[in-house]
Each structure stands twice: as C-alpha cells, then as structure tokens.
Enzyme design. Structure first.
Site, PDB file in Angstrom:
ATOM      1  N   SER A  20       0.838  -1.208   0.000  1.00  0.00           N
ATOM      2  CA  SER A  20       0.000   0.000   0.000  1.00  0.00           C
ATOM      3  C   SER A  20       0.871   1.254   0.000  1.00  0.00           C
ATOM      4  CB  SER A  20      -0.925   0.006   1.219  1.00  0.00           C
ATOM      5  OG  SER A  20      -0.186   0.014   2.430  1.00  0.00           O
ATOM      6  N   ASN A 109      -2.051  -2.586  13.209  1.00  0.00           N
ATOM      7  CA  ASN A 109      -3.518  -2.536  13.216  1.00  0.00           C
ATOM      8  C   ASN A 109      -4.064  -1.301  13.944  1.00  0.00           C
ATOM      9  OD1 ASN A 109      -3.138  -4.910  11.959  1.00  0.00           O
ATOM     10  ND2 ASN A 109      -3.956  -6.210  13.591  1.00  0.00           N
ATOM     11  N   THR A 154     -40.879  23.991 -10.556  1.00  0.00           N
ATOM     12  CA  THR A 154     -41.035  22.605 -10.091  1.00  0.00           C
ATOM     13  C   THR A 154     -41.234  21.794 -11.363  1.00  0.00           C
ATOM     14  OG1 THR A 154     -43.430  22.674  -9.883  1.00  0.00           O
ATOM     15  CG2 THR A 154     -42.182  23.351  -7.934  1.00  0.00           C
ATOM     16  N   HIS A 155     -40.748  20.588 -11.382  1.00  0.00           N
ATOM     17  CA  HIS A 155     -40.737  19.767 -12.611  1.00  0.00           C
ATOM     18  C   HIS A 155     -40.048  20.518 -13.749  1.00  0.00           C
ATOM     19  CE1 HIS A 155     -43.951  17.283 -10.707  1.00  0.00           C
ATOM     20  NE2 HIS A 155     -44.343  18.462 -10.263  1.00  0.00           N
ATOM     21  N   SER A 276     -15.150  25.180 -27.107  1.00  0.00           N
ATOM     22  CA  SER A 276     -15.321  23.993 -27.940  1.00  0.00           C
ATOM     23  C   SER A 276     -14.199  23.956 -28.972  1.00  0.00           C
ATOM     24  CB  SER A 276     -16.665  24.066 -28.652  1.00  0.00           C
ATOM     25  OG  SER A 276     -16.635  23.309 -29.838  1.00  0.00           O
ATOM     26  N   LYS A 282     -18.880  28.800 -28.581  1.00  0.00           N
ATOM     27  CA  LYS A 282     -19.226  28.079 -27.355  1.00  0.00           C
ATOM     28  C   LYS A 282     -18.562  28.610 -26.095  1.00  0.00           C
ATOM     29  CE  LYS A 282     -21.395  24.187 -27.539  1.00  0.00           C
ATOM     30  NZ  LYS A 282     -22.435  23.908 -26.606  1.00  0.00           N
ATOM     31  N   ASN A 284     -18.850  26.847 -22.503  1.00  0.00           N
ATOM     32  CA  ASN A 284     -19.480  25.700 -21.839  1.00  0.00           C
ATOM     33  C   ASN A 284     -19.231  25.685 -20.325  1.00  0.00           C
ATOM     34  OD1 ASN A 284     -20.517  24.593 -24.210  1.00  0.00           O
ATOM     35  ND2 ASN A 284     -18.611  23.510 -24.667  1.00  0.00           N
ATOM     36  N   GLU A 289     -20.334  20.816 -14.855  1.00  0.00           N
ATOM     37  CA  GLU A 289     -20.661  19.455 -15.315  1.00  0.00           C
ATOM     38  C   GLU A 289     -19.771  18.426 -14.624  1.00  0.00           C
ATOM     39  OE1 GLU A 289     -22.254  20.574 -19.787  1.00  0.00           O
ATOM     40  OE2 GLU A 289     -20.151  20.085 -19.514  1.00  0.00           O
ATOM     41  N   TYR A 316      -8.686  -6.692  12.626  1.00  0.00           N
ATOM     42  CA  TYR A 316      -8.167  -6.195  11.347  1.00  0.00           C
ATOM     43  C   TYR A 316      -8.134  -7.280  10.279  1.00  0.00           C
ATOM     44  CZ  TYR A 316      -5.121  -4.276   7.807  1.00  0.00           C
ATOM     45  OH  TYR A 316      -4.637  -3.841   6.607  1.00  0.00           O
TER      46      TYR A 316
END
Ligand code: ARG
Length: 501
Positions: A20, A109, A154-155, A276, A282, A284, A289, A316
């Site tokens: 690890s 541990n 709403t909606h 873009s 564009k 964006n 997002e 552990y």
C-alpha cells in the site's frame, strides 16, 4: 522485515499486490507524528530509556524534515507499507537494539487507523472551513439579489414567482446542515485507537490517554477490538461527503440551466468556462458538469467502502487497506469541488432584467391571483383554482398572452366554459385582481415564514450570518485544541533533544 515465521522473501508479484506504499504517501507525516508520541509515552512509562528515546526521536526528525531520506534509509525494499518502511528506516538510522524498540506495544492494526484518523480530521477541518467560505459567498450574492424577481420551478416548469436570493439562501441552509454533519463526524473521528495493539491490548504498562492527548485527540477508543476494527467514522465521512456533493450537484444543475441561451438568467465568468474545439461561439459550463460527474465517483466510493467492510469479522483484515485510496479520492475531490464552486458563485453575473422579463410574462403568478380571489370573494380554494386555471387555459390558447393583457370580454368568454358567476367576483373584478398582482406584489403579498418576501429574506440572511459566526468559532476552538496537543508533543520532543545536546 516483519518476516519472522515465514522464511525468505515474498514472491515479487505478491509483494506488489499487497503493497500500500503508493496510497500511504498521504500518511507519511501522520505516521511519524504518531511514532513520536508513542516513543515519548514509552519513555514516560519507563519502557524506553532517555537515550534510546532521543536516538529514535532524532531519527524520526531526520525523516520528517526530508521525506526522500526514507528511501535511502529503508534499504529493505520488501516493506509492504509505510509503517514497515518507516520502522526499517529508524532501525537503519539507529540500530536494531534501539530502533527495534519503536514498535513496542504497538501493531500496524492500531497504527494504520490512528494515521487515517489524523489525516481525516485535518481534511475534515479544511473541508469545513472551505464550506463556510462557500456559504459566505452564497450569502453575499444573496444580499445583492433580495429583490431580483425570477420564476421558480417545479418539474422544471414555471411554478411561482420568487427572488434569486431565495434560491441562494436555500443552498446555504442545505450546506450548513452538511457542516453540522461533519462536526458530528469529527467527534467520532477525533478519538485515538493507539494502544489497542493488534486487537487485545498489551501487557507493557503503556498509557493510552497520554499518547491520545499528545496527538490532540479528545479521548481514546476504549475497547481494543472496537479500536482496531471499526471504520464507521469513515463510512460516515464518505456519506457526508456525498451529501455535500449532491448539494453542489443541485447548484450546478440550476446554474447550468439558468446559463443556457434559452434562459440567460446568469452567465459564468470566463475563468470558469470552457470552449469547444469546433464551435467558436461556445462557452461551456464544464466545471459545473464535472462537479456533477465526480459526484458519481463519490457515490461509487461510498458503496465500495461499505462493501469492503460488509462481511468482515471483528479484528483487522487486509481488505481494509483497499479503503484508503477511495477515501483520499473522496476527500480531495470534495475539497476542490467546494473551492471551484466558491469561485463560480463569487464571479457569476446575474441578468436581473432577463429574470424580470421572464417573470412578467409568466403564468407562475396564477396561484397568487387564485389566493386573491379567495380573500376578495370568499370562495373555496378549489373553485378559485378552477377559475384561474380556466382563464390561463384561454390565455395560452389565444397566443400565450400574459394574464394582465387580457380584457374583460376575454375573462367573460373563458368563464362561460365553467358557468362561473359570482356577485363580487365579476369579470371586471377578476381582471382588477389580475392587474393588481404584479410580480412585485406577488412577492410582497406572500408573507409566510421562509417565503421570498423581502422581510423573510432578511430574517434568513440574519439567521445564516449568525450560524456562520458560531460555526467559525467552533472551528477555531477545534483547531486550537488540536494545536494544544501538538504543542505539548513538540515541547516534550524539544526538551528531550535539547537535554541531550
Ligand atoms: N498496510 C496496511 C493497511 O493499510 C496496514 C496494516 C497491516 N496490518 C496487518 N496486520 N497486516 O491497512
């Protein structure tokens, strides 16, 4: 280095499968810190001599000031993790007789979960402070927009009229609840498992509370099985992180919709907009997002983390190691997402005229008019709903005209459909009430607690301001307490090292 019973080295593929080391780099500093406190406690419990303690502390100090030294000194390349690597480096810097005592009355541990708790509480404190920063920015944008009238949805259909501050304050309330969740979580993270050893404690006469206090913990996880087994605090952290991301997602989605050409209510600053490769026009909302997109990963991490724990027996198991990279990713993604959102909120520009224009022609005024009819004509809500619904239907079929452009004969004609006649609510009166219900009056007339009414906006702003103030104090107190523990540790280290020189 740990291979006392198994002979020879691990198979090289098995070693890299087990290792690890990569994800442990985030624990390097905390592992050294925990080791400093541990050896000082061993010394104060008469398990290590002063000379041995000083030698070990000097070795740790060397690693702390130069992490590259770890590779140099941990010549044993078969280390499975940072704990083994650090121990082997300390042994190499000192001797087996001295450095070999660092792990007395300790196991990986209790050590690994100590490190995770220390890293997580620092992450959590930064995240909480960033959260307050974001809430602060939302609040100041809200203050600028108490009277910015806009449709509410709403909606995703126009519902009632409101003001922009109302949305922004709703984000504040929601994020403040996440701050509270993290504060609760902090109490369960900030307890020390060290001294639980492998699972069943030690016969060495160590002082668990002393190490805990030197590391700024508020208490110890008392039961040694619980201390080495439990990971509920990090499932909670992961769930709180997801909840916070879901808030950021909702804000993102609102902003994305409001910034389309069709809405044009807000526009993102160029610093937070992408372009873009093909379409020159564009602009964006990619950062927003990506907040949405990264939330999916955080959701996955919560499921993966809880699935790793599900089905494990007490004590552990190596499966637990798989949690670390997921947890780090969750924590760092949340931290940067909050920062990005803060930047966006602070720089977004608001087109108040566009919002007003959309409101002025909107049928979202209908419920307000229906309520006027109830008050003026003493009719039932259901009947009023029917009357206004019929008028809206008429207006929309006749070229989508705004309600306040209708004439008395439009009202008369539309109400024929439902045979509505009333001695007070004549078509003239109804038209008067429609004209009275301007967007401004719509907001003014709505007086319920928590509504977009100006007074209510002010009440909510004052309330949030006070909570931010209290939470800032809470954060300060928390970091002062942590610092107190660390100062105590530093003082003891310096005292010992100075005495030796
Ligand atoms: N590398 C391990 C982890 O991250 C440390 C604990 C290993 N303990 C053990 N008994 N194998 O979880």
């Amino acid at each position: 280095m740990y291979r006392s019973r198994p002979t020879g080295n691990l198979d090289s593929k098995a070693l890299s499968y087990l290792s690890s080391i990569t994800e442990d780099s985030d624990l390097f500093y905390y592992d050294l810190l925990g080791s400093q406190a541990h050896v000082i406690m061993l010394h104060e419990s008469n398990i290590l001599s002063k000379k041995e303690t000083i030698e070990i502390l000097k070795a740790i100090g060397r690693l702390m000031s130069n992490s590259a030294a770890l590779n140099e000194y941990a010549a044993d390349s078969t280390a499975e993790d940072i704990h083994e690597m650090i121990e082997s480096a300390v042994i190499n810097i000192t001797t087996m007789n001295v450095g070999g005592k660092i792990h007395t009355a300790r196991s990986r541990n209790d050590q690994v979960v100590l490190d995770i708790r220390m890293k997580l509480r620092d992450d959590l404190n930064r995240i909480s402070s960033n959260l307050l920063g974001l809430i602060h920015s939302l609040l100041s944008r809200a203050k600028e927009n108490i009277e910015t009238i806009m449709p509410m949805y709403t909606h995703l259909q126009q519902a009632q009229l409101g003001v922009l501050s109302h949305y922004l304050l709703s984000y504040c309330f929601s994020l403040l609840r996440n701050f509270e969740r993290f504060s609760e979580n902090y109490k369960r993270i900030n307890v020390s498992p060290l001294g639980a050893c492998a699972i069943g404690g030690s016969s060495m006469g160590i002082d668990r509370n002393k190490v805990a206090s030197m590391l700024g913990f508020s208490d110890i996880v008392y039961n040694s099985v619980d201390a080495t087994t439990s990971r509920d605090f990090l499932v909670e952290f992961s769930s709180n992180s997801l909840n916070t991301m879901l808030d950021l997602c909702r804000i993102s989605e609102d902003f994305i919709i409001w910034s389309t050409s069709e809405f044009g209510f807000i526009s993102l600053d160029d610093q937070f907009s992408s372009s873009s490769s093909a379409m020159p026009q564009k602009k964006n909302p990619d950062p927003l997002e990506l907040i949405r997109g990264k939330t999916a990963m955080m959701e996955g991490n919560l499921v993966a983390i809880s699935s790793i724990i599900k089905g494990l027996s007490s004590g552990y198991s190596r499966d637990l190691q798989e949690i670390k990279p997921l947890l780090w990713k969750t924590s760092s993604t949340l931290e940067t997402s909050i920062e990005i959102m803060n930047g966006i909120v602070s720089t977004i520009s608001v087109d108040q005229d566009k919002m007003y224009a959309a409101s002025a022609k909107s049928y979202a005024i209908s419920l307000d008019i229906a309520e006027q009819l109830i008050t003026e004509g003493d009719i039932s809500f259901r009947l009023s709903h029917k009357v206004i619904g019929t008028i809206v239907d008429y207006a929309s079929r006749n070229g989508n005209v705004p309600l306040n452009s209708l004439t008395v004969s439009d009202i008369t004609n539309s109400l024929k459909k439902i045979d509505f006649s009333h001695e007070i609510l004549t078509p003239e009166k109804i038209l008067n009430l429609i004209k009275l219900t301007t967007p401004e009056n719509s907001i003014k007339f709505r007086k319920t607690k928590g509504s977009p009414n100006k007074n209510e906006q002010q009440i909510m702003i004052d309330h949030i301001e006070k909570i931010i103030f209290d939470y800032e104090k809470e954060l300060e107190l928390r970091s002062n307490k942590l610092q107190l523990g660390m100062d105590q540790l530093d003082k003891k280290i310096n005292q010992l090292i100075n005495e030796s020189s």
